[in-house]
Design an enzyme around this catalytic site. Structure first.
Site, PDB file in Angstrom:
ATOM      1  CG  ASN A  91     -12.789   5.464  18.480  1.00  0.00           C
ATOM      2  OD1 ASN A  91     -13.931   5.128  18.777  1.00  0.00           O
ATOM      3  ND2 ASN A  91     -11.734   5.020  19.130  1.00  0.00           N
TER       4      ASN A  91
ATOM      5  CG  ASP B 183     -17.081   0.152  25.991  1.00  0.00           C
ATOM      6  OD1 ASP B 183     -17.833  -0.750  25.591  1.00  0.00           O
ATOM      7  OD2 ASP B 183     -16.068   0.520  25.398  1.00  0.00           O
TER       8      ASP B 183
ATOM      9  CG  MET C  31      -8.542   9.236  30.236  1.00  0.00           C
ATOM     10  SD  MET C  31      -8.906   9.258  28.472  1.00  0.00           S
ATOM     11  CE  MET C  31     -10.575   9.899  28.460  1.00  0.00           C
TER      12      MET C  31
END
Length: 427
Positions: free
Chosen positions: A23, A117, A334
């Site tokens: 990331n 994803d 989330m």
């Protein structure tokens, strides 16, 4: 097409070196477009997501040269296109990270909505709002098109602490005219790495590591030689694997300060480790017992923006909890589809109650047995690998492409630790 064939029940043992942070690598690769001078990026993980990002650079006319196993020299002296090829755009979520640097450098960026994803709705609104406030015009009719005559610094208040939106705003603001203040900015280690890299290139970013960033725009950036930090998501995954298989592991190349949120969460499950320098050691003599909250209450492991527990590790924690004595609540705030993989764990013998799309109650320990599993995303896929290696008997895991997007040379690294896992081609 490939799948993993796993024989569970064997403790892992050995040592590995942490891979570079995926990331962090993705925005740093995109940020190379902000300078006409060569940039060398080191500790880039050899995974599908970084490979696609480098392919996108090549498609834009950028020079990309491999200089070492995990190092790349990127020369964006010339950019001959501002359009990201459709198939590449749809392959990975990180393709959206090219919007900010392309608009800042060329005044235009064109792409299809990004892939990634399937873990629920993943808003892009914050990206658009931030770039619009900096002066970009955006069309979303048939594709995403960002244009700007010039970008001008402004006072940004992000409507959510989105990591990638923060990164896009930073990359656009470093070359914008004047000062930009970003409030409610994400502050994860990968955002910090991007800021440190840009500052090495001549950017003027302060407040790094906090949720308020101050950026003084500059006219140009220079090249640099920058090393990506370790992937604490991968480190957390291997910690979970060692605990679940009753094994031990030494992980080299960590950043101790990045392990603090993980230590609290794993500690609730009775899992501890020792850190000496940049080496973390998980021993095989873990208690694996839930530490109840005061008054004997069921503890909760929940995610939140940094420095809270990272959302990407909640899938791993669910599997770990199945091997721990006691009951725990995992609360993932989330993404509304991230927890749906637990039905496969239940089919393996796990005692899990899915309360709603965001909360699961896990009671352990559970004797898992082998199953045929299908990986829905990177982190759930790795969670399934850990479950399969902890289970009795044999498991098959399909759609491993999703796992390999985020874990470098996974099968080889697991085999080096004594795991019984093979990657086989299937028709």
């Amino acid at each position: 097409m490939y799948e993993y064939q796993v024989e569970g029940g064997f403790p892992i043992k050995g040592s590995i070196t942490a891979s570079g942070n995926k990331n962090a690598a993705l925005p740093c690769i995109a940020a190379t477009l902000l300078t006409r001078e060569p940039v060398i990026l080191r500790n880039i993980p050899d995974i599908e997501d970084t490979n696609v990002m480098l392919q996108i650079l090549t498609s834009l006319g950028v020079g990309v040269e491999k200089v070492d196993d995990h190092a790349w020299k990127i020369d964006a002296a010339h950019i001959n296109s501002s359009s990201i090829p459709a198939q590449m755009s749809k392959k990975i979520r990180a393709s959206i990270l090219f919007a900010g640097p392309l608009v800042a450098r060329t005044g235009k960026a064109v792409m299809l909505p990004p892939g990634g994803d399937v873990i629920g709705r993943r808003r892009l609104d914050t990206h658009f709002l931030a770039l619009e406030e900096l002066g970009a015009r955006i069309s979303t009719e048939s594709r995403f098109e960002f244009t700007a005559n010039k970008l001008v610094g402004t006072d940004l208040f992000l409507d959510e602490a989105s990591v990638t939106a923060t990164e896009n705003a930073i990359m656009a603001a470093v070359l914008a005219e004047g000062r930009t203040d970003i409030t409610n900015a994400a502050s994860e280690p990968h955002v910090q790495d991007l800021c440190e890299m840009l500052n090495q290139m001549g950017a003027k970013i302060s407040g790094i590591g906090s949720n308020i960033l101050h950026i003084e725009g500059v006219q140009k950036l220079s090249g640099t030689d920058f090393t990506i930090g370790p992937d604490y998501m991968e480190i957390g995954s291997y910690i979970g694997l060692a605990a679940c298989t009753r094994g031990s592991v030494e992980i080299h190349g960590i950043r101790p300060q990045e392990m603090r949120p993980l230590k609290i969460a794993f500690g609730k499950l009775g899992i501890q480790w020792n850190i000496e320098g940049n080496t973390l050691t998980v021993s095989s003599d873990q208690k694996l017992k839930v530490n109840a909250d005061l008054g004997g209450m069921i503890p909760k492991i929940d995610d939140s923006p940094w420095p809270g527990f990272p959302p990407d590790l909640t899938s791993i924690m669910i599997v770990v909890a199945t091997q721990v004595e006691g009951t725990v609540l995992v609360f993932e705030k989330m993404f509304e589809s991230r927890m749906f993989f637990v039905d496969k764990l239940i089919s393996m013998g796990a005692r899990i109650t899915l309360c709603d799309p965001h909360r699961a109650v896990i009671s352990g320990p559970c004797a898992l047995h082998g199953e045929h599993l299908v990986s829905p995303d990177v982190r759930a896929g790795m969670a399934m690998v850990i479950a399969a290696l902890s289970a009795r008997g044999e498991s098959r895991i399909s759609n491993v492409y999703q796992i390999e997007r985020g874990y470098e040379h996974l099968v080889e690294r697991l085999q080096s630790l004594g795991a019984h896992i093979k990657r086989v081609e299937v028709k």
